[in-house]
Design a protein around this motif. Structure first.
Motif, mmCIF file in Angstrom:
data_model
loop_
_atom_site.group_PDB
_atom_site.id
_atom_site.type_symbol
_atom_site.label_atom_id
_atom_site.label_comp_id
_atom_site.label_asym_id
_atom_site.label_seq_id
_atom_site.Cartn_x
_atom_site.Cartn_y
_atom_site.Cartn_z
ATOM 1 N N GLY A 101 0.817 -1.211 0.000
ATOM 2 C CA GLY A 101 0.000 0.000 0.000
ATOM 3 C C GLY A 101 0.843 1.250 0.000
ATOM 4 N N ARG A 102 1.921 1.248 0.781
ATOM 5 C CA ARG A 102 2.804 2.416 0.832
ATOM 6 C C ARG A 102 3.424 2.675 -0.531
ATOM 7 N N PHE A 114 0.773 4.062 -3.164
ATOM 8 C CA PHE A 114 0.344 5.447 -2.976
ATOM 9 C C PHE A 114 1.505 6.433 -2.960
ATOM 10 N N SER A 145 0.808 10.816 -8.712
ATOM 11 C CA SER A 145 -0.648 10.913 -8.807
ATOM 12 C C SER A 145 -1.005 12.202 -9.534
ATOM 13 N N LEU A 183 -4.240 10.059 1.470
ATOM 14 C CA LEU A 183 -3.788 8.750 1.001
ATOM 15 C C LEU A 183 -2.614 8.881 0.035
ATOM 16 N N ALA A 184 -2.705 9.878 -0.853
ATOM 17 C CA ALA A 184 -1.673 10.074 -1.869
ATOM 18 C C ALA A 184 -0.498 10.906 -1.373
ATOM 19 N N LEU A 186 -4.724 5.314 7.780
ATOM 20 C CA LEU A 186 -4.395 5.473 6.357
ATOM 21 C C LEU A 186 -3.507 4.348 5.828
ATOM 22 N N ARG A 192 -4.659 2.127 2.626
ATOM 23 C CA ARG A 192 -3.792 1.984 1.449
ATOM 24 C C ARG A 192 -3.549 0.508 1.150
ATOM 25 N N ALA A 245 -4.637 -1.398 -2.268
ATOM 26 C CA ALA A 245 -3.555 -1.879 -3.134
ATOM 27 C C ALA A 245 -3.863 -3.263 -3.691
#
Length: 208
Positions: free
Chosen positions: A10-11, A14, A18, A55-56, A196, A200, A204
């Motif tokens: 997930g890390r 994100f 973006s 998140l981004a 968060l 994420r 993912a």
């Protein structure tokens, strides 16, 4: 994958570049879906844009406003060419002209019913207020359309824990028998970053 591996995936996802793709007010102007889409839905001022930005790791990817009802388009964001984040207009904002509110609501519901590459809806609920009538109607719509959705409770840093726990229990009871509902409720705060990494990691799993 184990939890630690999921969090790392997930890390990494994100942390990808973006970018804002486009905003549309009509479904026929949406691009053909080449990526999985994750939509963020909820009442006006529930914190959709703030959550996408958090998140981004961006301060101004999605436009944030203190004025409810400011997001009037379906806004799409490309996350590293692997997933598309969709910021939907908030519903249930009573102070806008009635015709405008109805138009936004029709747009959101038509998107939720008919987008073939929509992999999940994150239905955001304000921790201070819990489920409202407009949320109940959206849950029924998602259940009828069999769209996979997950409740994401926002602003959990604001209410006392003693008030938050009954809210979470009430939400869980409301969605338990709804088709398409994921029973794991995510709790988040865009301000403190609480929850968060876990969100994420969850999203993912849906990326290319």
């Amino acid at each position: 994958m184990d939890a630690e591996t999921d969090l790392e995936a997930g890390r990494i996802l994100f942390a990808q570049p973006s970018t804002f793709m486009l905003g549309v007010t009509r479904l026929d102007r949406l691009p053909e879906g080449s990526m999985p889409e994750i939509a963020f839905a909820g009442r006006s001022n529930v914190g959709k844009s703030s959550l996408i930005n958090a998140l981004a790791g961006r301060k101004a990817l999605a436009r944030v406003s203190n004025t409810p009802g400011r997001t009037q388009e379906i806004n799409l964001f490309d996350l590293g060419g692997r997933i598309c984040l969709v910021d939907l207009p908030g519903y249930g904002y009573a102070k806008a002209p009635k015709e405008q509110v109805e138009a936004w609501t029709r747009l959101v519901f038509a998107y939720l019913r008919g987008r073939p590459n929509l992999r999940r809806v994150c239905l955001l609920i304000d921790a201070r207020h819990g489920l409202k009538k407009a949320d109940d109607e959206t849950i029924k719509l998602l259940g009828t359309a069999a769209v996979p959705f997950q409740i994401v409770v926002t602003k959990v840093d604001l209410p006392a824990k003693s008030a938050l726990l009954p809210t979470l229990a009430s939400i869980e009871a409301s969605i338990r028998k709804t088709r398409g509902a994921l029973l794991e409720i995510m709790t988040t705060s865009s301000r403190t970053q609480q929850g968060l990494p876990e969100l994420r990691a969850e999203l993912a799993n849906l990326a290319l």
